[in-house]
Design a protein around this motif. Structure first.
Motif, short mmCIF file in Angstrom:
data_model
loop_
_atom_site.label_atom_id
_atom_site.label_comp_id
_atom_site.label_asym_id
_atom_site.label_seq_id
_atom_site.Cartn_x
_atom_site.Cartn_y
_atom_site.Cartn_z
N UNK A 151 0.72 -1.43 0.05
CA UNK A 151 0.12 0.03 -0.06
C UNK A 151 1.00 1.11 0.04
N UNK A 152 0.30 2.49 -0.72
CA UNK A 152 1.02 3.78 -0.50
C UNK A 152 -0.13 4.54 -0.22
N UNK A 153 -0.63 4.71 1.15
CA UNK A 153 -1.54 5.61 1.58
C UNK A 153 -1.03 7.26 1.08
N UNK A 154 -1.95 7.81 0.78
CA UNK A 154 -1.86 9.24 0.60
C UNK A 154 -0.84 9.66 -0.58
N UNK A 155 -0.44 8.64 -1.20
CA UNK A 155 0.50 8.81 -2.62
C UNK A 155 -0.37 9.37 -3.58
N UNK A 156 0.25 10.16 -4.44
CA UNK A 156 -0.37 10.78 -5.59
C UNK A 156 0.47 10.36 -7.03
N UNK A 157 1.10 9.28 -6.94
CA UNK A 157 1.93 8.70 -7.95
C UNK A 157 0.84 8.27 -9.06
N UNK A 158 1.20 8.44 -10.41
CA UNK A 158 0.27 7.81 -11.64
C UNK A 158 -1.01 8.73 -11.36
N UNK A 159 -1.05 9.94 -11.55
CA UNK A 159 -2.34 10.54 -11.32
C UNK A 159 -3.47 10.21 -10.57
N UNK A 160 -3.24 9.78 -9.31
CA UNK A 160 -3.92 9.45 -8.17
C UNK A 160 -4.05 10.74 -7.41
N UNK A 161 -5.28 11.76 -8.09
CA UNK A 161 -5.39 12.87 -7.39
C UNK A 161 -6.00 12.64 -5.95
N UNK A 162 -5.29 13.91 -4.89
CA UNK A 162 -5.73 13.46 -3.56
C UNK A 162 -7.33 13.70 -3.29
N UNK A 163 -7.62 12.88 -2.50
CA UNK A 163 -9.17 12.99 -1.97
C UNK A 163 -9.10 13.22 -0.21
N UNK A 164 -10.47 13.16 0.17
CA UNK A 164 -10.30 13.58 1.67
C UNK A 164 -9.54 12.78 2.38
N UNK A 165 -8.64 13.68 3.21
CA UNK A 165 -7.73 12.76 4.02
C UNK A 165 -8.32 12.07 5.27
N UNK A 166 -9.45 12.27 5.77
CA UNK A 166 -9.97 11.42 6.56
C UNK A 166 -10.48 10.32 5.84
N UNK A 167 -10.93 10.44 4.64
CA UNK A 167 -11.48 9.08 3.91
C UNK A 167 -10.44 8.05 3.60
N UNK A 168 -9.18 9.03 3.34
CA UNK A 168 -8.00 7.92 2.83
C UNK A 168 -7.53 7.31 4.11
N UNK A 169 -7.65 7.91 5.24
CA UNK A 169 -7.12 7.25 6.61
C UNK A 169 -8.31 6.04 7.09
N UNK A 170 -9.38 6.27 6.75
CA UNK A 170 -10.48 5.11 7.27
C UNK A 170 -10.33 4.17 6.08
N UNK B 267 5.85 11.36 2.88
CA UNK B 267 5.61 12.39 4.17
C UNK B 267 4.18 12.88 4.16
N UNK B 268 3.36 12.52 3.28
CA UNK B 268 1.77 12.83 3.42
C UNK B 268 0.98 11.96 4.70
N UNK B 269 1.72 10.76 4.74
CA UNK B 269 1.03 9.88 5.61
C UNK B 269 1.00 10.46 7.28
N UNK B 270 -0.11 10.52 7.79
CA UNK B 270 0.06 10.95 9.13
C UNK B 270 0.38 10.10 10.22
N UNK B 271 0.87 10.32 11.36
CA UNK B 271 1.29 9.34 12.25
C UNK B 271 0.00 8.42 12.61
N UNK B 272 -1.04 8.85 12.71
CA UNK B 272 -2.44 8.43 13.30
C UNK B 272 -2.62 7.00 12.08
N UNK B 273 -2.66 7.38 10.89
CA UNK B 273 -2.50 6.21 9.96
C UNK B 273 -1.73 5.05 10.16
N UNK B 274 -0.35 5.40 10.36
CA UNK B 274 0.56 4.27 10.88
C UNK B 274 0.04 3.60 11.81
N UNK B 275 -0.37 4.40 13.17
CA UNK B 275 -0.80 3.53 14.25
C UNK B 275 -2.01 2.83 14.13
N UNK B 276 -2.87 3.35 13.30
CA UNK B 276 -4.27 2.58 13.07
C UNK B 276 -4.10 1.46 12.36
#
Length: 357
Positions: free
Chosen positions: A227-246, A269-278
């Motif tokens: 997995x690469x949470x919060x990554x925008x590689x290959x034209x993966x435009x960002x979406x709601x950060x809480x939804x990414x986390x969930x 660098x975009x992955x918040x610590x709370x996502x790692x912990x979750x």
């Protein structure tokens, strides 16, 4: 001794050390066939406890890039058998990364009559290299029908069975870097209105169905995912950060129920610590961390239990004896970026071993 270099055991997983060679596309598979040159490359780097191969397509339609290998034909299985035999001779384990590029593709890189596919018919921005036409814009993908999704699942299962026939210790699903599986997760790429689109549970469905089907076919202890949470590689435009986390918390929890061997996190660098912990909280099996690590920071990740294993890409790419160099605090070769994806030995199997000056 550094924990990095000590044997690893968790559940059914046993490796000779805590070091993983990360998957890296190298584009040396002429006619999409694994070969002797590739066997030599992986054998050179079998100091790693676990090697994860370059992205390998489960079907002809997943061959979005030039010269990437497949695992859907008898000839490909035979070619990969040379690789697994070479790696196992040094006591390393090896997982095959299954990568379907989806909409990150051009028709010139695919067999005649095969078209790129995606969750929707949304073309990816950007260009891709082709051997025949040079740089080209990504092709417009065909949106997968429900029958097409069923076929994709079957292709992944058959590819996993072929991987076991070829001698691999397991498979890693490439759910990162903007390829097909991650394309389904992103609402900016997936505009479906059926069971595979809409809310995060539906957008996660394909990954979970593929994981469950492969686990049933070859054993859950032989399945990992990247997995690469919060990554925008290959034209993966960002979406709601809480939804990414969930989304990734939900996926990790469901994959834990399936009992898969590991989750491999390609960090940014975009992955918040709370996502790692979750993810760590809901997934009880092995977690691999990759990207931007040094021997020192990797050791810290192991000692504070934020990771069970640590993966290196460029370190192994440029240093066949990377494990030895870490153990003895030796200097590292630099990566030759000009030959990353070119055919042949240069920048592939000709990186020098360490010699004292």
């Amino acid at each position: 001794m550094k924990k990095l270099l000590t044997p690893f055991e968790k559940g059914t997983i046993k490796f000779k050390n805590h070091l993983v060679m990360a998957p890296m596309t190298r584009s040396r598979a002429i006619d999409n066939l694994p070969n002797e040159l590739m066997a030599n490359y992986y054998a050179q780097r079998s100091g790693a406890g676990l090697i994860i191969t370059e992205g390998t397509s489960p079907s002809p339609e997943g061959l979005g890039y030039p010269r990437i290998p497949g695992i859907y034909s008898e000839a490909q299985v035979a070619g990969w058998k040379k690789v697994t035999d070479a790696v196992h001779q040094n006591g390393s384990k090896i997982f095959l990364q299954l990568m379907h590029t989806g909409r990150i593709a051009h028709v010139a890189n695919l067999p005649n009559g095969i078209l790129p596919v995606g969750p929707s018919d949304i073309k990816a921005a950007g260009e891709i290299f082709t051997d025949s036409l040079g740089m080209q814009e990504n092709s417009v993908p065909v949106a997968l029908s429900l029958d097409g999704i069923t076929r994709v699942i079957e292709d992944f299962v058959n590819a996993s069975k072929n991987a076991i026939l070829a001698g691999f210790d397991g498979v890693e699903l490439h759910g990162a870097n903007g390829y097909l599986l991650e394309q389904f997760l992103n609402p900016n790429v997936n505009n479906r209105t059926d069971l595979y689109g809409g809310n995060l549970i539906n957008r996660s469905r394909l990954i979970l169905e593929i994981s469950e089907a492969i686990a049933a076919a070859i054993g859950s202890d032989k399945v990992g995912i990247r997995f690469s949470p919060f990554s925008q590689l290959s034209d993966q435009a960002a979406y709601d950060s809480e939804e990414v986390h969930q989304t990734y918390t939900y996926l990790s929890s469901e994959l834990d129920k399936l009992g898969i061997a590991y989750i491999h996190l390609s960090t940014n660098p975009e992955i918040p610590e709370k996502t790692y912990k979750a993810i760590r909280a809901v997934f009880t099996n092995t977690i691999i961390i990759c990207n931007g690590l040094t021997a020192e920071t990797a050791e810290e990740k192991l000692l504070d239990n934020s990771a069970d294993l640590v993966a290196f890409g460029r370190g192994f790419l440029a240093n066949p004896d990377f494990v030895k160099r870490i153990g003895k605090n030796l200097s590292l070769n630099d990566v030759d970026f000009g030959t990353l994806y070119s055919p042949g030995e240069t920048g592939y199997t000709d990186y020098p071993l360490y010699t004292s000056k």
